[in-house]
Design an enzyme around this catalytic site. Structure first.
Site, mmCIF file in Angstrom:
data_model
loop_
_atom_site.group_PDB
_atom_site.id
_atom_site.type_symbol
_atom_site.label_atom_id
_atom_site.label_comp_id
_atom_site.label_asym_id
_atom_site.label_seq_id
_atom_site.Cartn_x
_atom_site.Cartn_y
_atom_site.Cartn_z
ATOM 1 N N ARG A 11 0.833 -1.204 0.000
ATOM 2 C CA ARG A 11 0.000 0.000 0.000
ATOM 3 C C ARG A 11 0.873 1.262 0.000
ATOM 4 N NH1 ARG A 11 -0.622 4.750 2.313
ATOM 5 N NH2 ARG A 11 -0.243 3.848 4.362
ATOM 6 N N ASP A 12 1.549 1.517 1.106
ATOM 7 C CA ASP A 12 2.305 2.766 1.236
ATOM 8 C C ASP A 12 3.432 2.825 0.206
ATOM 9 O OD1 ASP A 12 3.207 5.156 2.194
ATOM 10 O OD2 ASP A 12 3.669 4.450 4.201
ATOM 11 N N HIS A 207 4.252 4.211 12.832
ATOM 12 C CA HIS A 207 4.545 4.188 11.392
ATOM 13 C C HIS A 207 5.648 5.212 11.144
ATOM 14 C CE1 HIS A 207 3.209 3.885 7.066
ATOM 15 N NE2 HIS A 207 3.801 5.070 7.023
ATOM 16 N N CYS A 240 7.562 10.044 -0.366
ATOM 17 C CA CYS A 240 6.425 10.918 -0.082
ATOM 18 C C CYS A 240 6.317 11.877 -1.248
ATOM 19 C CB CYS A 240 6.655 11.678 1.220
ATOM 20 S SG CYS A 240 5.413 12.951 1.500
ATOM 21 N N ASN A 249 9.587 4.086 3.775
ATOM 22 C CA ASN A 249 9.319 3.497 5.086
ATOM 23 C C ASN A 249 10.578 2.857 5.660
ATOM 24 O OD1 ASN A 249 6.133 3.226 5.517
ATOM 25 N ND2 ASN A 249 6.562 3.032 3.346
HETATM 26 ZN ZN LIG Z 1 4.046 6.025 5.208
#
Ligand SMILES: [Zn+2]
Length: 324
Positions: A11-12, A207, A240, A249
């Site tokens: 996902r991320d 997170h 990001c 991450n």
């Molecule tokens: Zn993240």
């Protein structure tokens, strides 16, 4: 002691890479991650596919992941409509992002922080209308809890007050998220101590992103104040969109090695994690993937927390092995 490593790469990670991993590869990757012992995987986002075509196949990916024995499947949804789509696809655990920074909230999900809190209330009200077996767990990650690229520092009191409001709205858990790597270990200790004091059992996990190289230091700080759930992504993918050049991450491989070496059980097998990494590397050729452990493998004498001793070099995935 057992720590839950929650894998968020599908996902991320994939959400912030513009190229699209084919659905078939996503499914193979998720199965390999689960086979490596990861018990919780966030597999996709129920968002507008025009904005995030990388996530357009999330319903299909959720359905496949739900068939994996023993796996807890998470999906992200920013609002009621997304949550309804997630539940229709079979998801029963949903993460909703709520930004502590109002400016980030508007940039990220198009509504103010106050409106995002209201949306959580709408989701909780809608959930109550469902048959019990269809009601999803609603887990909030407070974005920009440690600072924001748009509005810089975010007052800690505001973060904690927001967490309390979200719990009062009916969220099952509220965790803290640092998608831009602003957090430092002292701040992590303060904020998670306060969160846990305020929310008790409903205090969620951490997170962290590794943008400034503090990801694992922040994990240790959070461990010291009792946090036991950590998001990570294989290969550290997931930058990001608002921080050009940012790494992603914290790296699942490095996190698992660190926790096991510290005597904290994760249930994850580093050799099988390397097999999953090969699928990721092959599916997105040329995409930067990170991590130290995959370059060198385990050291001589390494033992998992449960005492098992793998061969030296376990978990290594050299570049030539990917191409072979
Ligand atoms: Zn993240």
């Amino acid at each position: 002691m057992t720590i839950l490593v929650s894998e968020v790469g599908p996902r991320d990670g994939l959400q912030s890479i513009h190229r699209i991993m084919p659905t078939e590869a996503k499914i193979r990757w998720i199965r390999a991650l689960a086979a490596a012992g990861l018990r919780e995987i966030e597999v996709g986002s129920f968002v507008n596919p025009k904005k995030l075509p990388q996530m357009a196949d999330t319903a299909e990916v959720v359905q496949d992941a739900l068939a994996i024995p023993g796996l807890s499947v998470l999906a992200l949804a920013p609002n009621l409509r997304g949550v309804q789509n997630a539940v229709a696809a079979g998801a029963r655990r949903i993460t909703m992002p709520v930004s502590a920074s109002d400016a980030h909230s508007r940039a990220n999900i198009g509504v103010s922080t106050d409106r995002a809190v209201e949306q959580v209330g709408e989701v909780v009200a809608w959930r109550a209308t469902l048959p019990e077996e269809e009601r999803p767990q609603i887990e909030i990650g407070i974005s920009t809890a440690f600072g924001c690229t748009i509005s810089s520092a975010v007052p800690e009191d505001d973060v904690i007050a927001l967490a309390v409001r979200l719990a009062e709205k009916g969220a099952d858990s509220v965790g803290l998220s640092d998608g831009v790597g602003y957090g430092n270990p002292a701040q992590v200790k303060r904020l998670f101590s306060r969160l846990r004091a305020e929310l008790g059992e409903r205090a969620g996990g951490a997170h962290f992103h590794n943008t400034r190289g503090q990801g694992l230091a922040n994990v240790v700080a959070a461990l010291e104040v009792g946090v036991t759930t950590f998001d990570a992504s294989q290969g550290g993918i997931g930058g990001c969109p608002y921080s050009p050049g940012a790494t992603g991450n914290i790296v699942t491989e490095d996190l698992v090695w660190m926790l096991e070496a510290m005597g904290l059980e994760t249930g994850v097998d580093l050799a099988k994690l390397a097999e999953a990494r090969a699928i990721l590397a092959e599916s997105l050729p040329g995409e930067p993937i990170y991590g130290y452990l995959p370059d060198v493998g385990t050291e001589k004498g390494f033992r998992y927390a449960d005492g098992r001793q793998p061969p030296e070099g376990t978990g290594r995935l050299a570049a030539q092995e990917i191409c072979a």
